[in-house]
Scaffold this active site. Sequence first.
Site, PDB file in Angstrom:
ATOM      1  N   GLY A  11       0.834  -1.213   0.000  1.00  0.00           N
ATOM      2  CA  GLY A  11       0.000   0.000   0.000  1.00  0.00           C
ATOM      3  C   GLY A  11       0.864   1.255   0.000  1.00  0.00           C
ATOM      4  O   GLY A  11       1.872   1.317   0.697  1.00  0.00           O
ATOM      5  N   ALA A  22      15.135  11.458  -1.009  1.00  0.00           N
ATOM      6  CA  ALA A  22      16.302  11.429  -0.113  1.00  0.00           C
ATOM      7  C   ALA A  22      17.279  10.338  -0.544  1.00  0.00           C
ATOM      8  O   ALA A  22      18.500  10.559  -0.589  1.00  0.00           O
ATOM      9  CB  ALA A  22      15.831  11.185   1.322  1.00  0.00           C
ATOM     10  N   VAL A  24      17.654   8.950  -3.498  1.00  0.00           N
ATOM     11  CA  VAL A  24      18.296   9.267  -4.781  1.00  0.00           C
ATOM     12  C   VAL A  24      19.414  10.286  -4.571  1.00  0.00           C
ATOM     13  O   VAL A  24      20.547  10.095  -5.046  1.00  0.00           O
ATOM     14  CB  VAL A  24      17.247   9.798  -5.792  1.00  0.00           C
ATOM     15  CG1 VAL A  24      17.925  10.409  -7.019  1.00  0.00           C
ATOM     16  CG2 VAL A  24      16.300   8.678  -6.205  1.00  0.00           C
ATOM     17  N   ARG A  72       0.949  -5.125  -5.451  1.00  0.00           N
ATOM     18  CA  ARG A  72       1.158  -6.358  -4.676  1.00  0.00           C
ATOM     19  C   ARG A  72       1.245  -7.465  -5.717  1.00  0.00           C
ATOM     20  O   ARG A  72       0.267  -7.727  -6.402  1.00  0.00           O
ATOM     21  CB  ARG A  72      -0.008  -6.583  -3.705  1.00  0.00           C
ATOM     22  CG  ARG A  72      -0.077  -5.516  -2.606  1.00  0.00           C
ATOM     23  CD  ARG A  72      -1.132  -5.856  -1.557  1.00  0.00           C
ATOM     24  NE  ARG A  72      -1.002  -5.000  -0.389  1.00  0.00           N
ATOM     25  CZ  ARG A  72      -1.764  -3.938  -0.139  1.00  0.00           C
ATOM     26  NH1 ARG A  72      -2.728  -3.612  -0.964  1.00  0.00           N
ATOM     27  NH2 ARG A  72      -1.572  -3.212   0.938  1.00  0.00           N
ATOM     28  N   SER A  73       2.435  -8.076  -5.857  1.00  0.00           N
ATOM     29  CA  SER A  73       2.648  -9.019  -6.965  1.00  0.00           C
ATOM     30  C   SER A  73       2.527 -10.479  -6.522  1.00  0.00           C
ATOM     31  O   SER A  73       3.297 -10.959  -5.694  1.00  0.00           O
ATOM     32  CB  SER A  73       4.042  -8.790  -7.571  1.00  0.00           C
ATOM     33  OG  SER A  73       4.373  -9.835  -8.446  1.00  0.00           O
ATOM     34  N   ASP A 103       5.798  -5.468   5.853  1.00  0.00           N
ATOM     35  CA  ASP A 103       6.389  -6.797   6.025  1.00  0.00           C
ATOM     36  C   ASP A 103       6.325  -7.663   4.755  1.00  0.00           C
ATOM     37  O   ASP A 103       7.255  -8.422   4.480  1.00  0.00           O
ATOM     38  CB  ASP A 103       5.807  -7.527   7.242  1.00  0.00           C
ATOM     39  CG  ASP A 103       4.314  -7.750   7.137  1.00  0.00           C
ATOM     40  OD1 ASP A 103       3.693  -7.250   6.185  1.00  0.00           O
ATOM     41  OD2 ASP A 103       3.761  -8.430   8.022  1.00  0.00           O
ATOM     42  N   THR A 126       4.352   2.525   5.537  1.00  0.00           N
ATOM     43  CA  THR A 126       2.962   2.067   5.570  1.00  0.00           C
ATOM     44  C   THR A 126       2.194   2.947   6.547  1.00  0.00           C
ATOM     45  O   THR A 126       2.737   3.333   7.585  1.00  0.00           O
ATOM     46  CB  THR A 126       2.833   0.587   6.017  1.00  0.00           C
ATOM     47  OG1 THR A 126       1.478   0.337   6.436  1.00  0.00           O
ATOM     48  CG2 THR A 126       3.736   0.227   7.177  1.00  0.00           C
ATOM     49  N   ASP A 128       0.016   1.984   8.425  1.00  0.00           N
ATOM     50  CA  ASP A 128      -0.457   1.170   9.555  1.00  0.00           C
ATOM     51  C   ASP A 128       0.406   1.263  10.811  1.00  0.00           C
ATOM     52  O   ASP A 128      -0.042   0.902  11.894  1.00  0.00           O
ATOM     53  CB  ASP A 128      -0.554  -0.305   9.140  1.00  0.00           C
ATOM     54  CG  ASP A 128      -1.492  -0.510   7.974  1.00  0.00           C
ATOM     55  OD1 ASP A 128      -2.418   0.297   7.812  1.00  0.00           O
ATOM     56  OD2 ASP A 128      -1.294  -1.490   7.221  1.00  0.00           O
ATOM     57  N   ASP A 130       2.663  -0.701  11.678  1.00  0.00           N
ATOM     58  CA  ASP A 130       2.729  -2.026  12.299  1.00  0.00           C
ATOM     59  C   ASP A 130       4.073  -2.723  12.086  1.00  0.00           C
ATOM     60  O   ASP A 130       4.149  -3.953  12.129  1.00  0.00           O
ATOM     61  CB  ASP A 130       1.574  -2.912  11.770  1.00  0.00           C
ATOM     62  CG  ASP A 130       1.609  -3.054  10.250  1.00  0.00           C
ATOM     63  OD1 ASP A 130       2.382  -2.340   9.593  1.00  0.00           O
ATOM     64  OD2 ASP A 130       0.845  -3.884   9.730  1.00  0.00           O
ATOM     65  N   GLY A 171      -5.711   0.119   9.141  1.00  0.00           N
ATOM     66  CA  GLY A 171      -4.683  -0.376  10.070  1.00  0.00           C
ATOM     67  C   GLY A 171      -4.429  -1.864   9.950  1.00  0.00           C
ATOM     68  O   GLY A 171      -3.781  -2.460  10.806  1.00  0.00           O
ATOM     69  N   ARG A 172      -5.022  -2.488   8.916  1.00  0.00           N
ATOM     70  CA  ARG A 172      -4.913  -3.942   8.758  1.00  0.00           C
ATOM     71  C   ARG A 172      -5.374  -4.623  10.040  1.00  0.00           C
ATOM     72  O   ARG A 172      -6.457  -4.327  10.505  1.00  0.00           O
ATOM     73  CB  ARG A 172      -3.476  -4.317   8.404  1.00  0.00           C
ATOM     74  CG  ARG A 172      -3.430  -4.998   7.077  1.00  0.00           C
ATOM     75  CD  ARG A 172      -2.116  -5.226   6.472  1.00  0.00           C
ATOM     76  NE  ARG A 172      -0.983  -5.218   7.339  1.00  0.00           N
ATOM     77  CZ  ARG A 172       0.080  -5.996   7.180  1.00  0.00           C
ATOM     78  NH1 ARG A 172       0.075  -6.874   6.203  1.00  0.00           N
ATOM     79  NH2 ARG A 172       1.124  -5.901   7.951  1.00  0.00           N
ATOM     80  N   ALA A 187     -12.244  10.592  21.226  1.00  0.00           N
ATOM     81  CA  ALA A 187     -13.268   9.546  21.049  1.00  0.00           C
ATOM     82  C   ALA A 187     -13.767   9.054  22.402  1.00  0.00           C
ATOM     83  O   ALA A 187     -13.017   9.000  23.371  1.00  0.00           O
ATOM     84  CB  ALA A 187     -12.679   8.385  20.266  1.00  0.00           C
ATOM     85  N   GLN A 254      -7.456   7.854   3.899  1.00  0.00           N
ATOM     86  CA  GLN A 254      -6.329   7.888   4.841  1.00  0.00           C
ATOM     87  C   GLN A 254      -4.983   7.640   4.167  1.00  0.00           C
ATOM     88  O   GLN A 254      -3.929   7.872   4.744  1.00  0.00           O
ATOM     89  CB  GLN A 254      -6.524   6.816   5.921  1.00  0.00           C
ATOM     90  CG  GLN A 254      -7.716   7.074   6.797  1.00  0.00           C
ATOM     91  CD  GLN A 254      -8.198   5.807   7.486  1.00  0.00           C
ATOM     92  OE1 GLN A 254      -7.885   5.559   8.633  1.00  0.00           O
ATOM     93  NE2 GLN A 254      -8.974   4.997   6.781  1.00  0.00           N
TER      94      GLN A 254
HETATM   95  O1  F6P Z   1      -1.460  -1.533   4.629  1.00  0.00           O
HETATM   96  C1  F6P Z   1      -2.072  -0.329   4.285  1.00  0.00           C
HETATM   97  C2  F6P Z   1      -3.556  -0.520   4.095  1.00  0.00           C
HETATM   98  O2  F6P Z   1      -4.119   0.733   3.754  1.00  0.00           O
HETATM   99  C3  F6P Z   1      -4.304  -1.146   5.285  1.00  0.00           C
HETATM  100  O3  F6P Z   1      -4.568  -0.232   6.302  1.00  0.00           O
HETATM  101  C4  F6P Z   1      -5.525  -1.682   4.617  1.00  0.00           C
HETATM  102  O4  F6P Z   1      -6.064  -2.761   5.344  1.00  0.00           O
HETATM  103  C5  F6P Z   1      -5.005  -2.139   3.274  1.00  0.00           C
HETATM  104  O5  F6P Z   1      -3.788  -1.420   3.032  1.00  0.00           O
HETATM  105  C6  F6P Z   1      -5.928  -1.910   2.116  1.00  0.00           C
HETATM  106  O6  F6P Z   1      -5.352  -2.448   0.987  1.00  0.00           O
HETATM  107  P1  F6P Z   1      -5.853  -2.179  -0.497  1.00  0.00           P
HETATM  108  O7  F6P Z   1      -5.307  -0.859  -0.929  1.00  0.00           O
HETATM  109  O8  F6P Z   1      -5.298  -3.305  -1.269  1.00  0.00           O
HETATM  110  O9  F6P Z   1      -7.346  -2.148  -0.451  1.00  0.00           O
END
Ligand code: F6P
Length: 322
Positions: A11, A22, A24, A72-73, A103, A126, A128, A130, A171-172, A187, A254
Amino acid sequence: MKKIGILTSGGDAPGMNACIRAAVRAALANNLEIFGIRWGYAGMIRGDMIPLDRRAVANIIHQGGTILGTARSEEFRTKEGRGKAINMLQDKGIEGLILIGGDGTFRGGTLLSQECGVSVVGIPGTIDNDCYGTDYTIGFDTAINTALEAIDRIRDTATSHDRLFFVEVMGRNTGFIALESGIAGGAEELFVPEVPISVEELCRRLEEDFERGKRSSIVVIAEADQPGMSFKIAREVKNRTGFDSRVCILGHIQRGGAPTARDRVLASRLGAAAVQALIDGKSGYMVGEINREIVYTPLKDTWEKKKALHVGLTDLLKLLSD
Ligand code: F6P
């Protein structure tokens, strides 16, 4: 080492362009040739690589997305696919690779490195946050600020209508975005996989909130690998409590937009550090920033070890939303 390549994969995240810029400029300053590999590993397999000079990365520091494109390949997951990619790298004489992603990106790069000996250095990119081995990933700060802006807007309408809102963030399978945007947005409740609560418990808390005089509430929900699940939660809450609510899923909003200053600084620092790591002969590491210091974490730790959510912050959210 004379020639290196750089790619973005998985993503996209705001700040990736600042990081490419930076890397390059740091590479060229060290007399390295640098190729941009377009569309992540998919482009590597096709040999879609372009030499990058200083001007190729001019005026991109403020742009969201990635000028190299990303993907994503599935093919790269196969040995045959990686074999094709290796041929392309060897054709170009690329000896080192900078991988900006998460990851999945690092797993692919590690296999490639084992199979052909090319040096690889990862950079956490990313929204996320994470990745184990860095306090923050490139893109996270921008994403939480985007989510925060949305939460603030929702609060205006929630207050005007005395309404309960569920705001679902990305956030996966982690709650980093939910937690920080939730605290910043004030919140009332948080729904994250790291500190699970049942819908029954959520209903009890919401009822208590309303008994104490709250007329509107915002519940920030982490998507937790099930985008759209907020609708189900809202339905269950309605069935149990009778509370009418609205659901807002922030989704890919986002992921876009100009990176914040914090993301640009992090991206610039990590881009230059990755080049230096390759020059120093490091391979199989992710460069990250912990307590403002550059740290090198073995790539496999970034997926084998789990970065912990700051659980103290979830308690803080509860305390302050009372
Ligand atoms: O890893 C980044 C992210 O935006 C996650 O938060 C989300 O779950 C996922 O990618 C969405 O992926 P896609 O763009 O393939 O829908």
